[in-house]
Design a protein around this motif. Structure first.
Motif, PDB file in Angstrom:
ATOM      1  N   VAL A  86       0.838  -1.200   0.000  1.00 62.64           N
ATOM      2  CA  VAL A  86       0.000   0.000   0.000  1.00 62.64           C
ATOM      3  C   VAL A  86       0.871   1.246   0.000  1.00 62.64           C
ATOM      4  O   VAL A  86       0.668   2.176  -0.792  1.00 62.64           O
ATOM      5  N   GLU A  87       1.868   1.275   0.886  1.00 63.20           N
ATOM      6  CA  GLU A  87       2.760   2.434   0.961  1.00 63.20           C
ATOM      7  C   GLU A  87       3.490   2.667  -0.353  1.00 63.20           C
ATOM      8  O   GLU A  87       3.661   3.817  -0.784  1.00 63.20           O
ATOM      9  N   GLU A  88       3.920   1.584  -0.989  1.00 61.30           N
ATOM     10  CA  GLU A  88       4.623   1.714  -2.265  1.00 61.30           C
ATOM     11  C   GLU A  88       3.696   2.211  -3.362  1.00 61.30           C
ATOM     12  O   GLU A  88       4.135   2.934  -4.271  1.00 61.30           O
ATOM     13  N   ASP A  89       2.422   1.854  -3.283  1.00 60.29           N
ATOM     14  CA  ASP A  89       1.498   2.144  -4.385  1.00 60.29           C
ATOM     15  C   ASP A  89       0.817   3.494  -4.263  1.00 60.29           C
ATOM     16  O   ASP A  89       0.382   4.057  -5.269  1.00 60.29           O
ATOM     17  N   VAL A  90       0.680   4.035  -3.040  1.00 57.22           N
ATOM     18  CA  VAL A  90      -0.070   5.282  -2.886  1.00 57.22           C
ATOM     19  C   VAL A  90       0.822   6.520  -2.840  1.00 57.22           C
ATOM     20  O   VAL A  90       0.319   7.648  -2.927  1.00 57.22           O
ATOM     21  N   ALA A  91       2.125   6.352  -2.715  1.00 56.26           N
ATOM     22  CA  ALA A  91       3.021   7.503  -2.687  1.00 56.26           C
ATOM     23  C   ALA A  91       2.952   8.254  -4.022  1.00 56.26           C
ATOM     24  O   ALA A  91       2.768   7.663  -5.085  1.00 56.26           O
ATOM     25  N   GLY A 127       4.826  11.640   0.484  1.00 55.05           N
ATOM     26  CA  GLY A 127       4.656  10.447   1.309  1.00 55.05           C
ATOM     27  C   GLY A 127       5.788   9.453   1.149  1.00 55.05           C
ATOM     28  O   GLY A 127       5.770   8.387   1.777  1.00 55.05           O
ATOM     29  N   LYS A 128       6.784   9.778   0.335  1.00 62.06           N
ATOM     30  CA  LYS A 128       7.868   8.826   0.083  1.00 62.06           C
ATOM     31  C   LYS A 128       8.703   8.582   1.335  1.00 62.06           C
ATOM     32  O   LYS A 128       9.080   7.448   1.633  1.00 62.06           O
ATOM     33  N   ALA A 129       9.003   9.640   2.082  1.00 65.48           N
ATOM     34  CA  ALA A 129       9.809   9.489   3.291  1.00 65.48           C
ATOM     35  C   ALA A 129       8.959   9.117   4.501  1.00 65.48           C
ATOM     36  O   ALA A 129       9.391   8.373   5.382  1.00 65.48           O
ATOM     37  N   ASP A 130       7.736   9.622   4.551  1.00 63.92           N
ATOM     38  CA  ASP A 130       6.840   9.358   5.676  1.00 63.92           C
ATOM     39  C   ASP A 130       5.428   9.293   5.126  1.00 63.92           C
ATOM     40  O   ASP A 130       4.827  10.317   4.793  1.00 63.92           O
ATOM     41  N   GLU A 187       0.025  16.128   2.331  1.00 62.48           N
ATOM     42  CA  GLU A 187      -0.045  17.314   3.182  1.00 62.48           C
ATOM     43  C   GLU A 187       0.497  18.536   2.441  1.00 62.48           C
ATOM     44  O   GLU A 187       1.564  18.491   1.836  1.00 62.48           O
ATOM     45  N   VAL A 188      -0.247  19.626   2.501  1.00 64.11           N
ATOM     46  CA  VAL A 188       0.168  20.857   1.828  1.00 64.11           C
ATOM     47  C   VAL A 188       1.276  21.523   2.640  1.00 64.11           C
ATOM     48  O   VAL A 188       1.080  21.879   3.800  1.00 64.11           O
ATOM     49  N   GLU A 189       2.430  21.663   2.016  1.00 65.25           N
ATOM     50  CA  GLU A 189       3.568  22.298   2.679  1.00 65.25           C
ATOM     51  C   GLU A 189       3.600  23.804   2.411  1.00 65.25           C
ATOM     52  O   GLU A 189       4.055  24.580   3.249  1.00 65.25           O
ATOM     53  N   ALA A 190       3.133  24.213   1.223  1.00 64.60           N
ATOM     54  CA  ALA A 190       3.117  25.639   0.879  1.00 64.60           C
ATOM     55  C   ALA A 190       2.075  25.879  -0.200  1.00 64.60           C
ATOM     56  O   ALA A 190       1.825  25.017  -1.050  1.00 64.60           O
ATOM     57  N   TYR A 191       1.463  27.064  -0.141  1.00 66.60           N
ATOM     58  CA  TYR A 191       0.486  27.461  -1.155  1.00 66.60           C
ATOM     59  C   TYR A 191       0.821  28.876  -1.624  1.00 66.60           C
ATOM     60  O   TYR A 191       0.895  29.799  -0.814  1.00 66.60           O
ATOM     61  N   ASP A 192       1.046  28.988  -2.917  1.00 66.90           N
ATOM     62  CA  ASP A 192       1.351  30.299  -3.513  1.00 66.90           C
ATOM     63  C   ASP A 192       2.498  30.984  -2.772  1.00 66.90           C
ATOM     64  O   ASP A 192       2.474  32.203  -2.550  1.00 66.90           O
ATOM     65  N   GLY A 193       3.482  30.190  -2.367  1.00 63.32           N
ATOM     66  CA  GLY A 193       4.650  30.720  -1.670  1.00 63.32           C
ATOM     67  C   GLY A 193       4.448  30.922  -0.185  1.00 63.32           C
ATOM     68  O   GLY A 193       5.388  31.324   0.520  1.00 63.32           O
ATOM     69  N   MET A 194       3.244  30.651   0.330  1.00 56.78           N
ATOM     70  CA  MET A 194       2.954  30.863   1.752  1.00 56.78           C
ATOM     71  C   MET A 194       2.934  29.540   2.503  1.00 56.78           C
ATOM     72  O   MET A 194       2.391  28.552   2.010  1.00 56.78           O
ATOM     73  N   THR A 195       3.534  29.530   3.691  1.00 59.16           N
ATOM     74  CA  THR A 195       3.422  28.370   4.583  1.00 59.16           C
ATOM     75  C   THR A 195       2.350  28.597   5.640  1.00 59.16           C
ATOM     76  O   THR A 195       2.014  27.695   6.398  1.00 59.16           O
ATOM     77  N   SER A 196       1.843  29.809   5.704  1.00 64.45           N
ATOM     78  CA  SER A 196       0.671  30.120   6.516  1.00 64.45           C
ATOM     79  C   SER A 196      -0.074  31.254   5.804  1.00 64.45           C
ATOM     80  O   SER A 196       0.508  31.977   4.988  1.00 64.45           O
ATOM     81  N   LEU A 197      -1.344  31.398   6.127  1.00 68.32           N
ATOM     82  CA  LEU A 197      -2.171  32.386   5.441  1.00 68.32           C
ATOM     83  C   LEU A 197      -2.028  33.754   6.088  1.00 68.32           C
ATOM     84  O   LEU A 197      -1.397  33.909   7.132  1.00 68.32           O
ATOM     85  N   THR A 227      -4.496  18.077   3.407  1.00 70.59           N
ATOM     86  CA  THR A 227      -4.151  17.840   2.015  1.00 70.59           C
ATOM     87  C   THR A 227      -4.966  18.784   1.124  1.00 70.59           C
ATOM     88  O   THR A 227      -5.762  19.583   1.606  1.00 70.59           O
ATOM     89  N   ASP A 228      -4.769  18.650  -0.186  1.00 69.66           N
ATOM     90  CA  ASP A 228      -5.587  19.442  -1.112  1.00 69.66           C
ATOM     91  C   ASP A 228      -6.879  18.715  -1.470  1.00 69.66           C
ATOM     92  O   ASP A 228      -7.639  19.164  -2.330  1.00 69.66           O
ATOM     93  N   GLY A 229      -7.145  17.599  -0.817  1.00 65.16           N
ATOM     94  CA  GLY A 229      -8.383  16.861  -1.021  1.00 65.16           C
ATOM     95  C   GLY A 229      -8.296  15.780  -2.077  1.00 65.16           C
ATOM     96  O   GLY A 229      -9.235  15.004  -2.239  1.00 65.16           O
ATOM     97  N   THR A 230      -7.181  15.684  -2.784  1.00 65.18           N
ATOM     98  CA  THR A 230      -7.051  14.653  -3.813  1.00 65.18           C
ATOM     99  C   THR A 230      -6.449  13.367  -3.262  1.00 65.18           C
ATOM    100  O   THR A 230      -6.511  12.326  -3.925  1.00 65.18           O
ATOM    101  N   ALA A 231      -5.842  13.416  -2.082  1.00 61.15           N
ATOM    102  CA  ALA A 231      -5.244  12.216  -1.490  1.00 61.15           C
ATOM    103  C   ALA A 231      -5.205  12.372   0.023  1.00 61.15           C
ATOM    104  O   ALA A 231      -5.046  13.478   0.545  1.00 61.15           O
ATOM    105  N   PHE A 232      -5.368  11.247   0.715  1.00 63.55           N
ATOM    106  CA  PHE A 232      -5.222  11.213   2.166  1.00 63.55           C
ATOM    107  C   PHE A 232      -4.259  10.084   2.512  1.00 63.55           C
ATOM    108  O   PHE A 232      -4.030   9.177   1.710  1.00 63.55           O
ATOM    109  N   ARG A 233      -3.712  10.152   3.695  1.00 67.11           N
ATOM    110  CA  ARG A 233      -2.779   9.107   4.107  1.00 67.11           C
ATOM    111  C   ARG A 233      -3.521   7.773   4.234  1.00 67.11           C
ATOM    112  O   ARG A 233      -4.728   7.738   4.515  1.00 67.11           O
ATOM    113  N   PRO A 234      -2.831   6.662   4.052  1.00 64.08           N
ATOM    114  CA  PRO A 234      -3.480   5.354   4.223  1.00 64.08           C
ATOM    115  C   PRO A 234      -3.643   4.998   5.701  1.00 64.08           C
ATOM    116  O   PRO A 234      -3.187   5.723   6.579  1.00 64.08           O
TER     117      PRO A 234
END
Length: 488
Positions: free
Chosen positions: A38-43, A218-221, A227-237, A251-258
């Motif tokens: 699962v981890e290999e396939d969903v990353a 998700g490759k490392a964890d 998880e969204v790390e940055a949006y439009d150059g912002m890490t917070s709004l 997340t952006d709604g297209t994927a969630f953690r297994p």
């Protein structure tokens, strides 16, 4: 005479014990194998099944719009309660792409999403040239900006006279969405030079690149997948009044953690909503034969701070308590021109009674108007998404608008939308054969090994007890007979 029987019992018991041990050993090994695959396939990385789905959704995504038609404009302008009737749906298929994909060294990927909207007449209530009556958003936005300066109000009054703009307008559905010629902008064009004379809620978003997103692959964890790390150059709004409200979570709604559980909350950052939010578990069910869990946005996400103090940061400007009524989110600060836009669930679902008192025609039904995700818990894949939102504008008396001086304050609904996607039969069947069937086979092997092994082992143990009992009974009987003979 008993030796062959005991040998068979020993062999049977040994075989049973081996089967039983194998079944027990398969439980953790099987779980580890499933987790590994699962981890290999969903990353999110080239070569995985999830990556292809991430690049372009494998099932159609639709954006449906319902517009609110004002049926009593004269009464509304005279201070009466506006009565609304919804028209729709008007359905567009979304063709989603991702541009400028860049994989970063820290297990993140950056990209610019691009969405093209194609009108689907066969899935719509009518052509998107259908017209409806609503309020003049540019005029109301300008009135909101000029409300504290009498000189600017006078300027807008002159602009109204020059342009012939009215508070209530009748426009096509497509015009409200993608752009219509606005009386204000048309009047200003000769004075401002090369400016667009069109206005639309989603104008400029069709087939154009959007802000740059950076999400975790998700490759490392794997627990950080999507998880969204940055949006439009912002890490917070920067639109809200405290650190909590300005956090970019989820997340952006297209994927969630297994490996999700019903105790988990699904956090999603929604750029159109200008904030992060969450969904909570409701119940379990099935979609096209696949077990899923239904998560939905709870009422407290739109709750007033009196009911949910954590929402204090969404009061703007800071310290304006108790903020807007239950059921609304003030997004004026993140709208172009600080337009007095307020988001809600469709039909003011979860809304305060005051919203329904000021506008008639609302009929909220949770199953039809909530935002929800139906998620397969092992992989975190959303098999069905219903992302629903209503756009409202705050109206009230506007002295600079000759026909709007008697308008009562209300949160006036413009339209509501449902961005939806449901997995099709082909992809559901593929998921069943690729993910569920191997699990069922493994579970079947475990059950067989444990059942057969346990049966053989218990049977051997019982047989051994019976043989030993009979042997002891035979010895006792033989001894008693011998004693009786000696006595006689």
């Amino acid at each position: 005479m008993c030796q062959p029987t005991l040998t068979k019992v020993a062999v049977t018991g040994t075989v049973g014990a081996i089967f039983l041990i194998l079944g027990c050993v398969l439980i953790p090994i099987g779980n580890d194998l499933i987790a590994y695959f699962v981890e290999e396939d969903v990353a999110i990385q080239p070569g995985t099944t999830a990556y292809e789905s991430w690049l372009r959704p494998p099932t159609p995504v639709y954006m449906q719009f319902w517009v609110w038609d004002l049926t009593n404009p004269e009464e509304f302008l005279s201070g009466g309660v506006p009565h609304m009737e919804q028209m729709g749906p008007y359905t567009y298929e979304e063709l989603r792409d991702k541009d400028n994909i860049t994989f970063n060294p820290n297990s993140t990927v950056s990209f610019s999403p691009k969405t093209t909207y194609i009108f689907r007449r066969e899935l719509s209530a009518g052509p998107d040239t259908d017209t409806f009556r609503t309020v003049n958003l540019p005029a109301i936005t300008l009135a909101n900006l000029f409300r504290v300066d009498p000189r600017l109000q006078a300027l807008q009054y002159l602009l109204n006279e020059l342009s012939g703009a009215t508070t209530v307008i009748e426009i096509p559905v497509a015009g409200m969405l993608w752009g219509y010629e606005d009386a204000y902008l048309k009047a200003l064009e000769p004075r401002l030079g090369n400016v667009s004379t069109e206005f639309g809620i989603f104008m400029g978003t069709n087939a154009t690149g959007e802000a740059i997103w950076t999400v975790n692959t998700g490759k490392a964890d794997i627990s950080q997948l999507g998880e969204v790390e940055a949006y439009d150059g912002m890490t917070s709004l920067e639109w809200w009044s405290d650190e909590y409200a300005n956090m970019i979570n989820g997340t952006d709604g297209t994927a969630f953690r297994p490996f999700l559980t019903p105790d988990d909350q699904l956090y999603v950052f929604v750029d159109d909503l200008c904030r992060s939010g969450f969904l909570s578990y409701d119940y379990s069910g099935k979609i096209r034969g696949v077990p899923v869990s239904h998560f939905s946005v709870p009422a407290l996400l739109y709750a007033n701070v009196s009911y949910y103090p954590d929402n204090q940061g969404f009061c703007t400007p800071a310290g304006n308590s108790p903020c807007v009524p239950n059921g609304l989110l003030n997004v004026s600060n993140c709208q172009a021109g600080n337009a007095p836009i307020y988001f809600s669930s469709p039909h003011f679902l979860f809304g305060d009674p005051s919203l329904f008192a000021a506008v008639s025609g609302m009929n909220p039904v949770r199953s039809e108007h909530e935002t929800s995700f139906d998620v397969e818990m092992l992989t975190g894949i959303a098999f069905q998404v219903m992302n629903r939102l209503q756009v409202n504008v705050k109206v009230g008396p506007m002295l600079q608008m000759a026909d709007a001086r008697m308008v009562n304050e209300a949160y006036f609904p413009i339209l509501w939308l449902n961005e939806s996607s449901t997995i099709d039969k082909y992809n559901a069947d593929f998921f069943i054969s690729d993910v569920l069937v191997p699990q069922y086979i493994l579970l079947g092997l475990i059950v067989v090994f444990i059942a057969v092994g346990g049966g053989l082992f218990v049977g051997a143990a019982l047989t051994f007890v019976v043989v030993q009992y009979k042997k002891q009974k035979y010895r006792t009987t033989k001894s008693s007979t011998k004693e009786d003979l000696m006595k006689s």
